[in-house]
Design a protein around this motif. Structure first.
Motif, PDB file in Angstrom:
ATOM      1  N   LYS A   1       0.845  -1.189   0.000  1.00  0.00           N
ATOM      2  CA  LYS A   1       0.000   0.000   0.000  1.00  0.00           C
ATOM      3  C   LYS A   1       0.884   1.243   0.000  1.00  0.00           C
ATOM      4  N   PRO A   2       0.323   2.406  -0.327  1.00  0.00           N
ATOM      5  CA  PRO A   2       1.113   3.643  -0.355  1.00  0.00           C
ATOM      6  C   PRO A   2       1.620   4.017   1.037  1.00  0.00           C
ATOM      7  N   HIS A   3       2.690   4.797   1.057  1.00  0.00           N
ATOM      8  CA  HIS A   3       3.253   5.282   2.306  1.00  0.00           C
ATOM      9  C   HIS A   3       3.917   6.630   2.042  1.00  0.00           C
ATOM     10  N   PHE A   4       4.184   7.379   3.088  1.00  0.00           N
ATOM     11  CA  PHE A   4       4.823   8.678   2.940  1.00  0.00           C
ATOM     12  C   PHE A   4       6.316   8.581   3.235  1.00  0.00           C
ATOM     13  N   GLU A   5       7.088   9.317   2.446  1.00  0.00           N
ATOM     14  CA  GLU A   5       8.514   9.469   2.694  1.00  0.00           C
ATOM     15  C   GLU A   5       8.839  10.956   2.724  1.00  0.00           C
ATOM     16  N   GLU A   6       9.783  11.328   3.582  1.00  0.00           N
ATOM     17  CA  GLU A   6      10.121  12.747   3.739  1.00  0.00           C
ATOM     18  C   GLU A   6      11.525  13.040   3.199  1.00  0.00           C
ATOM     19  N   TYR A   7      11.655  14.231   2.598  1.00  0.00           N
ATOM     20  CA  TYR A   7      12.914  14.677   2.023  1.00  0.00           C
ATOM     21  C   TYR A   7      13.145  16.129   2.430  1.00  0.00           C
ATOM     22  N   ASP A   8      14.304  16.393   2.999  1.00  0.00           N
ATOM     23  CA  ASP A   8      14.666  17.758   3.363  1.00  0.00           C
ATOM     24  C   ASP A   8      15.408  18.402   2.195  1.00  0.00           C
ATOM     25  N   VAL A   9      14.892  19.513   1.727  1.00  0.00           N
ATOM     26  CA  VAL A   9      15.484  20.186   0.570  1.00  0.00           C
ATOM     27  C   VAL A   9      15.678  21.666   0.872  1.00  0.00           C
ATOM     28  N   GLN A  10      16.616  22.274   0.177  1.00  0.00           N
ATOM     29  CA  GLN A  10      16.816  23.715   0.232  1.00  0.00           C
ATOM     30  C   GLN A  10      16.342  24.314  -1.077  1.00  0.00           C
ATOM     31  N   VAL A  11      15.447  25.275  -0.982  1.00  0.00           N
ATOM     32  CA  VAL A  11      14.881  25.889  -2.176  1.00  0.00           C
ATOM     33  C   VAL A  11      14.862  27.400  -2.009  1.00  0.00           C
ATOM     34  N   GLU A  12      14.807  28.087  -3.121  1.00  0.00           N
ATOM     35  CA  GLU A  12      14.564  29.524  -3.099  1.00  0.00           C
ATOM     36  C   GLU A  12      13.065  29.744  -2.906  1.00  0.00           C
ATOM     37  N   PRO A  13      12.670  30.788  -2.203  1.00  0.00           N
ATOM     38  CA  PRO A  13      11.236  31.030  -1.988  1.00  0.00           C
ATOM     39  C   PRO A  13      10.435  31.125  -3.282  1.00  0.00           C
ATOM     40  N   THR A  14      11.081  31.598  -4.349  1.00  0.00           N
ATOM     41  CA  THR A  14      10.366  31.767  -5.623  1.00  0.00           C
ATOM     42  C   THR A  14      10.433  30.534  -6.515  1.00  0.00           C
ATOM     43  N   GLU A  15      11.082  29.481  -6.036  1.00  0.00           N
ATOM     44  CA  GLU A  15      11.059  28.234  -6.800  1.00  0.00           C
ATOM     45  C   GLU A  15       9.708  27.561  -6.623  1.00  0.00           C
ATOM     46  N   ARG A  16       9.411  26.655  -7.526  1.00  0.00           N
ATOM     47  CA  ARG A  16       8.113  26.004  -7.532  1.00  0.00           C
ATOM     48  C   ARG A  16       8.194  24.596  -6.948  1.00  0.00           C
ATOM     49  N   VAL A  17       7.056  24.016  -6.667  1.00  0.00           N
ATOM     50  CA  VAL A  17       7.022  22.647  -6.178  1.00  0.00           C
ATOM     51  C   VAL A  17       7.705  21.718  -7.176  1.00  0.00           C
TER      52      VAL A  17
END
Length: 234
Positions: free
Chosen positions: A17-33
C-alpha cells in the motif's frame, strides 16, 4: 529556505500500500514545487515518479495534490506553502506509481463528448466567421488544459465511475455554444444521459481547483439550463 517534502510513494512491484517518505530540501522562496520535486529526483532518489512536461502551466501534466488541494506543481511557489509540504497523487484515479496516475478513464470521458468542431456544410473559400459576442459565450471554456484537477476534486467522481466529470463537460460546453458547430444536439444528448451533467451537485470544488481560472461550475449550470429550456430539441 529549508523545506520538508512529505511525498506519498507507491511502487506496485514492492509495496502493498502507499506510504509517505520525507525529504529535506533547500529551495529559493520563488522556486516552484516542481523544482523541489526535480531536485529530489535528480539528487536524492531517481525512482521518484511523476509527470511533467512544459513546466509553464500550459500542458497540465503535473497536476497533483499539494497540501490537500489540487494544483499544478509548476505554478505553486514554495514561499506560499510553508516549511512542510505534503504532496500526493490526484485522488479518484488508479495510482500507477508514486504521483503518477492512470489518466485513460479521464481521456475516455473527454473523447466521448466529441471535443472537436463538427460542421455539416462543405468547406468554403473563406473562414467560418463568428461575432465577438458569439465567441464570448464559450471563450472561458477554451482555456482547459486537460490537467484533470477539476475532475479529481469532484466528490462524485470519487465514488461514481460512470460520471463523465467536470473536464469533459467543460470541453462539451466549448463546442455546444460555438455558433459554427452543428453537433450541439448530439453533445446535449450525452450531457442529458445518466452519467452527464445531472450528476453534478454544485459543490464548486472544480472551480476552485482549476489552475486556469475557468468558471467550471457556471459552465455546467449553463448546460443544465440549456437542457431544461431546450429539452424538446434534444
Amino acid at each position: 529556505m529549508d523545506v520538508t517534502l512529505r511525498i506519498k510513494r507507491f511502487n506496485p512491484e514492492t509495496d502493498v500500500k502507499p506510504h509517505f517518505e520525507e525529504y529535506d530540501v533547500q529551495v529559493e522562496p520563488t522556486e516552484r514545487v516542481l523544482d523541489a520535486l526535480n531536485w529530489v529526483k535528480w539528487h536524492v532518489d531517481g525512482t521518484l515518479t511523476y509527470r511533467r512536461s512544459c513546466a509553464h502551466g500550459v500542458c497540465g501534466s503535473d497536476a497533483m495534490r499539494i497540501n490537500g488541494r489540487n494544483r499544478l506543481a509548476c505554478k505553486i511557489l514554495m514561499k506560499d506553502l510553508g516549511r512542510k509540504v505534503t504532496i500526493e497523487p490526484l485522488i479518484g484515479f488508479k495510482v500507477e506509481k508514486d504521483l503518477l496516475v492512470d489518466m485513460e478513464p479521464f481521456f475516455a470521458a473527454y473523447r466521448s463528448v466529441k471535443p472537436y468542431l463538427i460542421a455539416d456544410d462543405a468547406p468554403s473559400a473563406r473562414e467560418r466567421l463568428q461575432s465577438p459576442e458569439e465567441r464570448h459565450r464559450f471563450d472561458d471554456t477554451t482555456k482547459c488544459i486537460l490537467c484533470a484537477a477539476c475532475t479529481s476534486s469532484c466528490p462524485i467522481t470519487w465514488t461514481n465511475e460512470e460520471y463523465i466529470g467536470p473536464a469533459a463537460i467543460v470541453n462539451a460546453h466549448r463546442f455546444i455554444y460555438d455558433s459554427r458547430d452543428t453537433g450541439t444536439a448530439d453533445r446535449l444528448r450525452i450531457m442529458n444521459a445518466r452519467s452527464g451533467v445531472w450528476r453534478c451537485r454544485t459543490v464548486f470544488n472544480c472551480t476552485d481547483a482549476c489552475p486556469r481560472g475557468i468558471h467550471v461550475t457556471e459552465a455546467i449550470e449553463q448546460v443544465k439550463r440549456t437542457l431544461l429550456f431546450e429539452h424538446e430539441s434534444v
